[in-house]
Design an enzyme around this catalytic site. Structure first.
Site, PDB file in Angstrom:
ATOM      1  N   LYS A 173     -41.314  98.727  44.691  1.00 48.21           N
ATOM      2  CA  LYS A 173     -41.556  97.811  43.557  1.00 48.21           C
ATOM      3  C   LYS A 173     -42.589  96.756  43.947  1.00 48.21           C
ATOM      4  O   LYS A 173     -43.451  96.401  43.145  1.00 48.21           O
ATOM      5  CB  LYS A 173     -40.266  97.109  43.123  1.00 48.21           C
ATOM      6  CG  LYS A 173     -39.207  98.033  42.600  1.00 48.21           C
ATOM      7  CD  LYS A 173     -39.444  98.404  41.158  1.00 48.21           C
ATOM      8  CE  LYS A 173     -38.314  99.263  40.642  1.00 48.21           C
ATOM      9  NZ  LYS A 173     -38.603 100.309  39.760  1.00 48.21           N
TER      10      LYS A 173
ATOM     11  N   LYS B 156     -40.778 112.444  41.462  1.00 46.97           N
ATOM     12  CA  LYS B 156     -39.583 112.705  40.652  1.00 46.97           C
ATOM     13  C   LYS B 156     -39.839 112.391  39.181  1.00 46.97           C
ATOM     14  O   LYS B 156     -40.746 111.635  38.838  1.00 46.97           O
ATOM     15  CB  LYS B 156     -38.405 111.885  41.184  1.00 46.97           C
ATOM     16  CG  LYS B 156     -38.488 110.411  40.914  1.00 46.97           C
ATOM     17  CD  LYS B 156     -37.133 109.728  41.064  1.00 46.97           C
ATOM     18  CE  LYS B 156     -37.246 108.274  40.680  1.00 46.97           C
ATOM     19  NZ  LYS B 156     -36.020 107.567  40.489  1.00 46.97           N
TER      20      LYS B 156
ATOM     21  N   LYS C  78     -38.476 107.391  34.188  1.00 46.49           N
ATOM     22  CA  LYS C  78     -38.769 106.809  32.878  1.00 46.49           C
ATOM     23  C   LYS C  78     -40.139 106.146  32.861  1.00 46.49           C
ATOM     24  O   LYS C  78     -40.847 106.188  31.875  1.00 46.49           O
ATOM     25  CB  LYS C  78     -37.705 105.780  32.517  1.00 46.49           C
ATOM     26  CG  LYS C  78     -36.413 106.422  32.103  1.00 46.49           C
ATOM     27  CD  LYS C  78     -35.315 105.387  31.927  1.00 46.49           C
ATOM     28  CE  LYS C  78     -33.966 106.059  31.984  1.00 46.49           C
ATOM     29  NZ  LYS C  78     -32.895 105.173  32.384  1.00 46.49           N
TER      30      LYS C  78
HETATM   31  P1  TYM Z   1     -31.343 105.111  36.994  1.00 39.62           P
HETATM   32  O1  TYM Z   1     -31.096 104.522  35.657  1.00 39.62           O
HETATM   33  O2  TYM Z   1     -32.710 105.048  37.553  1.00 39.62           O
HETATM   34  O3  TYM Z   1     -30.911 106.617  36.982  1.00 39.62           O
HETATM   35  C1  TYM Z   1     -29.620 106.982  36.508  1.00 39.62           C
HETATM   36  C2  TYM Z   1     -29.109 108.180  37.248  1.00 39.62           C
HETATM   37  O4  TYM Z   1     -30.008 109.273  37.088  1.00 39.62           O
HETATM   38  C3  TYM Z   1     -30.375 109.757  38.365  1.00 39.62           C
HETATM   39  N1  TYM Z   1     -31.790 110.181  38.316  1.00 39.62           N
HETATM   40  C4  TYM Z   1     -32.227 111.323  38.810  1.00 39.62           C
HETATM   41  N2  TYM Z   1     -31.587 112.322  39.443  1.00 39.62           N
HETATM   42  C5  TYM Z   1     -32.323 113.371  39.811  1.00 39.62           C
HETATM   43  N3  TYM Z   1     -33.653 113.486  39.585  1.00 39.62           N
HETATM   44  C6  TYM Z   1     -34.336 112.513  38.955  1.00 39.62           C
HETATM   45  N4  TYM Z   1     -35.626 112.645  38.716  1.00 39.62           N
HETATM   46  C7  TYM Z   1     -33.626 111.359  38.550  1.00 39.62           C
HETATM   47  N5  TYM Z   1     -33.968 110.201  37.916  1.00 39.62           N
HETATM   48  C8  TYM Z   1     -32.828 109.489  37.795  1.00 39.62           C
HETATM   49  C9  TYM Z   1     -30.201 108.597  39.340  1.00 39.62           C
HETATM   50  O5  TYM Z   1     -29.979 109.057  40.639  1.00 39.62           O
HETATM   51  C10 TYM Z   1     -28.991 107.915  38.769  1.00 39.62           C
HETATM   52  O6  TYM Z   1     -27.829 108.531  39.233  1.00 39.62           O
HETATM   53  N6  TYM Z   1     -29.442 101.712  40.034  1.00 39.62           N
HETATM   54  C11 TYM Z   1     -29.095 102.819  39.188  1.00 39.62           C
HETATM   55  C12 TYM Z   1     -28.078 102.459  38.126  1.00 39.62           C
HETATM   56  C13 TYM Z   1     -26.850 101.867  38.681  1.00 39.62           C
HETATM   57  C14 TYM Z   1     -25.786 102.551  39.332  1.00 39.62           C
HETATM   58  C15 TYM Z   1     -24.863 101.563  39.696  1.00 39.62           C
HETATM   59  C16 TYM Z   1     -25.584 103.901  39.638  1.00 39.62           C
HETATM   60  C17 TYM Z   1     -26.517 100.543  38.655  1.00 39.62           C
HETATM   61  N7  TYM Z   1     -25.329 100.359  39.271  1.00 39.62           N
HETATM   62  C18 TYM Z   1     -23.672 101.895  40.367  1.00 39.62           C
HETATM   63  C19 TYM Z   1     -24.408 104.215  40.311  1.00 39.62           C
HETATM   64  C20 TYM Z   1     -23.480 103.228  40.674  1.00 39.62           C
HETATM   65  C21 TYM Z   1     -30.356 103.292  38.521  1.00 39.62           C
HETATM   66  O7  TYM Z   1     -31.311 102.579  38.385  1.00 39.62           O
HETATM   67  O8  TYM Z   1     -30.300 104.554  38.041  1.00 39.62           O
END
Ligand code: TYM
Length: 330
Positions: free
Chosen positions: A112, A195, A198
């Site tokens: 970031k 990967k 969004k």
């Molecule tokens: P976020 O919103 O970026 O993504 C949500 C979930 O989707 C998975 N993910 C992916 N898995 C495989 N390939 C991809 N290209 C891909 N893009 C996203 C992420 O691994 C995630 O599981 N910090 C977290 C949200 C969060 C969270 C938590 C998750 C906040 N607190 C506590 C688990 C436990 C996040 O930004 O995910």
């Protein structure tokens, strides 16, 4: 054994198939047999300063997409992070046993800083602390996430161990990242490398219509098209195969792999098949998203119901943590 499963997704817009195959699909499989908590991480989304109108809409979008994908508020606790104020209180406490050095070394933070040097806020630095709080406040054992969250999970384990050792208790379990396969999944984007994300603009969304999906897949990056038999597979083509493995049958994957190895593959045909099979997964979800998103009453009730259940569990943990730490007034 029944376990406490928890996971979350940031409310930064529509969910893509990376979210679905990396996380959501695993949540859904787990909700019948475990005590599951699934939430929308709206506080985490604030690091990018969303417009207040979009902020609320985005939470509604992710909630609708959760429900449309099959998460069931009767089986699981589905909630919005900010409706559980106990999270913010425990986060304050947890900041006392997380160190700036380790936070600065987190890969996501470094990335970031590199990408957005003008918005290196403290919320970004302590992002893993808030994420660990989300997990530890429900004393979760399993956290179904994609590969990109592995390091954050490791930090949650570190913070859990540190609290236990600092206060000489065996209070927080050490949560582990979880996927049904042996490996955590990383769904690649359609642009050839990296990967699906969004902010990368390289994704297929659960809410995309059929025409959009077909157009995106047909435009996906491949290689020159003339493949010598036995050549090493290029990254963009590997990526297409990775997605094919997630959405198509083994026979289909096998068929295109053999064609590839024989140097006879036609990427156009493979992409058409890929688009067909992605549509089979996502279009029924899209239909339900459209229905659910307009049902304000159902969404409001779901959020209220989830908050009540999540607060019950969170306030219990918070009270115990405060007792362990020596708070006496309440
Ligand atoms: P976020 O919103 O970026 O993504 C949500 C979930 O989707 C998975 N993910 C992916 N898995 C495989 N390939 C991809 N290209 C891909 N893009 C996203 C992420 O691994 C995630 O599981 N910090 C977290 C949200 C969060 C969270 C938590 C998750 C906040 N607190 C506590 C688990 C436990 C996040 O930004 O995910």
């Amino acid at each position: 054994m029944k376990e406490i499963v928890l996971s979350g997704i940031r409310s930064t817009g529509n969910l893509h198939i990376g979210n679905y195959f990396g996380a959501l699909r695993n949540f859904i499989k787990m909700q019948d047999e475990n005590d599951c908590f699934f939430f929308i991480a709206d506080l985490h989304s604030l690091t990018t300063h969303p417009d207040p109108l979009n902020f609320h809409e985005n939470v509604k979008t992710v909630l609708s997409e959760y429900l449309a994908s099959g998460l069931d508020p009767e089986k699981s606790v589905i909630f919005v992070q900010s409706t559980v104020p106990e999270v913010s209180e425990l986060y304050t406490l947890m900041n006392m046993w997380s160190y700036v050095g380790e936070l600065e070394r987190t890969s996501s933070f470094k990335e970031k800083v590199r990408k957005h040097p003008n918005n290196v806020n403290a919320g970004l630095l302590t992002y893993p602390v808030l994420m660990a709080t989300d997990i530890l406040i429900h004393r979760a054992n399993r956290v179904p996430v994609g590969k990109d969250q592995e390091q954050h999970l490791e930090m949650a384990r570190v913070f859990a161990r540190r609290f236990n050792s600092l206060y000489n208790v065996d209070f927080f379990p050490e949560p582990s990242a979880y996927n049904f396969g042996t490996e955590l999944v990383k769904v690649p984007g359609l642009d050839g490398s990296g990967k699906m994300g969004k902010s990368e603009g390289n994704g297929i969304y659960l809410a995309d219509d059929e025409k959009t999906i077909r157009k995106k897949v047909m435009k996906a990056v491949t290689d020159s098209g003339t493949v010598d038999a036995g050549a090493t597979m290029s990254e963009p083509v590997q990526n297409l195969f990775t997605i094919l493995q997630l959405v198509s049958s083994n026979e289909v994957v096998q068929f295109y792999m053999e064609k590839y190895r024989a140097g006879e593959i036609r990427y156009g045909d493979m992409k058409k098949q890929l688009a067909d099979d992605i549509c089979k997964v996502t279009l029924p979800i899209r239909e339900r998203i459209l229905e659910i998103k307009d049902n304000e009453k159902y969404l409001n009730e779901t959020v209220k119901y989830g908050a009540e259940k999540a607060r019950k569990s969170a306030s219990k943990t918070l009270a115990e943590v405060k007792k362990i730490m020596g708070f006496k007034w309440n």
